[in-house]
Every structure is written in C-alpha cells, then in structure tokens.
Scaffold this motif. Structure first.
Motif, PDB file in Angstrom:
ATOM      1  N   VAL A 163       0.837  -1.197   0.000  1.00  9.51           N
ATOM      2  CA  VAL A 163       0.000   0.000   0.000  1.00  9.51           C
ATOM      3  C   VAL A 163       0.875   1.252   0.000  1.00  9.51           C
ATOM      4  O   VAL A 163       0.681   2.181  -0.792  1.00  9.51           O
ATOM      5  CB  VAL A 163      -0.963   0.008   1.201  1.00  9.51           C
ATOM      6  N   GLY A 164       1.864   1.279   0.896  1.00 11.24           N
ATOM      7  CA  GLY A 164       2.758   2.432   0.958  1.00 11.24           C
ATOM      8  C   GLY A 164       3.578   2.594  -0.307  1.00 11.24           C
ATOM      9  O   GLY A 164       3.776   3.722  -0.796  1.00 11.24           O
ATOM     10  N   THR A 166       2.745   1.619  -3.319  1.00  9.08           N
ATOM     11  CA  THR A 166       1.830   2.070  -4.374  1.00  9.08           C
ATOM     12  C   THR A 166       1.617   3.572  -4.316  1.00  9.08           C
ATOM     13  O   THR A 166       1.679   4.275  -5.345  1.00  9.08           O
ATOM     14  CB  THR A 166       0.482   1.343  -4.241  1.00  9.08           C
ATOM     15  N   LYS A 167       1.355   4.090  -3.131  1.00 11.33           N
ATOM     16  CA  LYS A 167       1.098   5.525  -2.988  1.00 11.33           C
ATOM     17  C   LYS A 167       2.337   6.353  -3.340  1.00 11.33           C
ATOM     18  O   LYS A 167       2.231   7.430  -3.946  1.00 11.33           O
ATOM     19  CB  LYS A 167       0.613   5.818  -1.566  1.00 11.33           C
ATOM     20  N   THR A 168       3.506   5.838  -2.961  1.00 15.80           N
ATOM     21  CA  THR A 168       4.739   6.559  -3.279  1.00 15.80           C
ATOM     22  C   THR A 168       5.003   6.575  -4.778  1.00 15.80           C
ATOM     23  O   THR A 168       5.337   7.620  -5.358  1.00 15.80           O
ATOM     24  CB  THR A 168       5.929   5.925  -2.533  1.00 15.80           C
ATOM     25  N   ALA A 170       2.790   6.277  -7.083  1.00 17.52           N
ATOM     26  CA  ALA A 170       1.766   7.120  -7.703  1.00 17.52           C
ATOM     27  C   ALA A 170       2.181   8.589  -7.689  1.00 17.52           C
ATOM     28  O   ALA A 170       1.978   9.319  -8.669  1.00 17.52           O
ATOM     29  CB  ALA A 170       0.431   6.934  -6.971  1.00 17.52           C
ATOM     30  N   ARG A 171       2.766   9.031  -6.584  1.00 18.27           N
ATOM     31  CA  ARG A 171       3.227  10.416  -6.494  1.00 18.27           C
ATOM     32  C   ARG A 171       4.425  10.670  -7.413  1.00 18.27           C
ATOM     33  O   ARG A 171       4.498  11.702  -8.084  1.00 18.27           O
ATOM     34  CB  ARG A 171       3.589  10.747  -5.045  1.00 18.27           C
ATOM     35  N   THR A 179      -0.344   5.967 -13.864  1.00 16.34           N
ATOM     36  CA  THR A 179      -1.163   5.767 -12.671  1.00 16.34           C
ATOM     37  C   THR A 179      -0.736   4.484 -11.972  1.00 16.34           C
ATOM     38  O   THR A 179      -0.326   3.511 -12.614  1.00 16.34           O
ATOM     39  CB  THR A 179      -2.660   5.690 -13.008  1.00 16.34           C
ATOM     40  N   ASN A 181      -2.099   1.956  -8.770  1.00 16.35           N
ATOM     41  CA  ASN A 181      -3.143   1.628  -7.803  1.00 16.35           C
ATOM     42  C   ASN A 181      -2.946   0.213  -7.270  1.00 16.35           C
ATOM     43  O   ASN A 181      -2.241  -0.598  -7.882  1.00 16.35           O
ATOM     44  CB  ASN A 181      -4.527   1.737  -8.456  1.00 16.35           C
ATOM     45  N   THR A 235      -5.497   7.353  -9.223  1.00 15.08           N
ATOM     46  CA  THR A 235      -4.137   6.921  -8.904  1.00 15.08           C
ATOM     47  C   THR A 235      -3.899   7.007  -7.399  1.00 15.08           C
ATOM     48  O   THR A 235      -4.544   7.802  -6.696  1.00 15.08           O
ATOM     49  CB  THR A 235      -3.078   7.745  -9.668  1.00 15.08           C
ATOM     50  N   GLY A 236      -3.014   6.140  -6.911  1.00 17.35           N
ATOM     51  CA  GLY A 236      -2.674   6.113  -5.497  1.00 17.35           C
ATOM     52  C   GLY A 236      -3.761   5.553  -4.603  1.00 17.35           C
ATOM     53  O   GLY A 236      -3.760   5.795  -3.393  1.00 17.35           O
ATOM     54  N   GLN A 237      -4.674   4.779  -5.176  1.00 12.92           N
ATOM     55  CA  GLN A 237      -5.837   4.309  -4.427  1.00 12.92           C
ATOM     56  C   GLN A 237      -5.746   2.828  -4.058  1.00 12.92           C
ATOM     57  O   GLN A 237      -5.115   2.041  -4.759  1.00 12.92           O
ATOM     58  CB  GLN A 237      -7.117   4.538  -5.244  1.00 12.92           C
TER      59      GLN A 237
END
Length: 247
Positions: A163-164, A166-168, A170-171, A179, A181, A235-237
């Motif tokens: 999860v972490g 993926t979010k990184t 995405a940014r 994108t 996710n 994105t980032g979801q």
C-alpha cells in the motif's frame, strides 16, 4: 477492444487471478507477456487458449523476486511488442505460521515474492511506461494488509508495505501520466484457497455481507477497468474487492 494494441505484463499469470486477468486483458485487445516462475504448463495452456481466440501473447519464465528476473520480463515485452503500457504485479505466495514460530526463510520468501518483486518489476518497466504517455501499474494486495491476520505476519507485512509503495510510486510517476493503484481482494476462490475445509469456507462466506466468496473474475474485471482510459484520473488508491468484508 478498449485496450487494442496496448502491451501488458502480468506476473503470476499461471494462478487463478493472473489467468483471469490475462483473459480479460486479451479480450480487451492487449498484447500480453504472461510471466510465471512455477506452473509452466498452466501458463502455456493459457497462452494457447488466448491465441486460439485471436489474442497475442508470449510466455516468459522469471523469478520476479530478483532484479534479473524483473529485467527479463521488461526485455521480453520490449523485444516482442516494442514497449510496455500496463504492468500487473500479481505474483504472490503464502508461508503461514504463528509469529513466534515463523522461520526466517518463510518471512524472506514471502516478502521477496509479494513486495520486493513489485519494486523490481515496477522499476524495470517504468522507463517504458513513462515513454508510453499512458502507463498503468496495478498491484494486487489483500484486505489483510489493511486489517492484519493472525498466522500471516509475513504476508500481511508484505501487503501492507505494498500500500505504501503504491502511494509513493503514484506520487513519483504522476508527472509522466503513469497511474499506480492497488487492489485489495478479500476471500477469493483460487488454488491458494483450495486447501481450506468446506466448513471453514462456509464460515468465511457468512462474514461477507454479499454472502459468497469472490471469484478471480471479480478481481480481473477491476484490473481491466484500471488499465483502461476511463480510469485515467484514478491513482494512489486502494480498491477493495471483498464483498463488503472490510468497510
């Protein structure tokens, strides 16, 4: 054929979610690299099925927990189809056991296969994804990465870390229109869950508001959506496919 001529890599393609994903993406028009570590016969049979339906695909064996294996997949896609548009990080294993009794090698194998492989494959594919002006990275996590689960410290740690990551990503990759996710399935009927006793499966289903275990196709349908144009602003979801199990 909303993904006509897009190039997709699917890791863990010989498994239940992987093979369902490959079928969905092939139906949408993608040219596929079906990646597997074990289960070559299943991967080849899947490739033959897709080709018989008019799809394009190639099969590649690689250990995606290594930089060499991740590089093999990127190279295979580029040599076969000229680039990479979509990466589905689906490869995964379980080595369950209580935390106090868990062997270090079981911890390492699960972390390497379920988390490190996503880092390596995404890194190997990113320069091509960024060039495509379309790139999609879709990671397969689990609801236990959000809730924890007794007897799965290694698996939960990997899925929570995903999860972490993926979010990184995405940014970092948003400026290049890539994108990223993560899908968090609940109880899905696959070979990984076949060993569960029927009475336990029934108890699991009772915990799910929709009253049934999920099917690989339930996850694959969301992967197909996230891979398409209509998901370009997502994105980032973390998107759960769990029948309402975790709300």
């Amino acid at each position: 054929m909303e993904l006509q001529n897009r190039v997709a890599i699917v890791t863990g393609a010989s498994g239940g979610i992987g093979s369902a994903t490959a079928r969905e993406l092939a139906e949408a028009g993608t040219r596929l690299v079906l990646a597997y570590h074990h289960g070559g016969e299943r991967a080849e049979a899947l490739a033959a099925e897709i080709r018989a339906r008019g799809g394009e695909c190639t099969v590649a064996q690689a250990d995606v927990s290594t930089k060499e294996g991740a590089g093999i997949l990127a190279k295979t896609a580029v040599e076969a189809y000229g680039g990479i548009d979509i990466l589905v990080n689906n490869a995964g294993v379980t080595r369950d056991g209580l935390f106090l009794r868990m062997k270090e090698e079981d911890w390492d194998q699960v972390i390497d296969t379920n988390l490190k492989s996503v880092f390596l494959c995404s890194q190997a594919a990113s320069k091509y994804l960024m060039r495509s002006a379309y790139g999609r990275i879709i990671n397969i996590g689990s609801v236990v990465g959000l809730t924890g689960n007794a007897g799965q410290a290694n698996y939960v740690a990997a899925k929570a870390g995903l999860v972490g990551l993926t979010k990184t990503l995405a940014r970092e990759l948003a400026a290049r229109k890539v994108t990223v996710n993560v899908i968090a399935p609940g109880y899905i009927t696959t070979r990984m869950t076949e060993s569960i006793a029927p009475e336990l499966s029934e108890k699991m289903a009772e915990q799910i508001p929709l009253g049934r275990l999920g099917q690989p196709g339930d996850v694959a349908a969301l992967i197909r959506f996230l891979a398409g144009d209509r998901a370009s602003y997502i994105t980032g979801q973390v998107l759960q496919v769990d029948g309402g199990l975790v709300m």
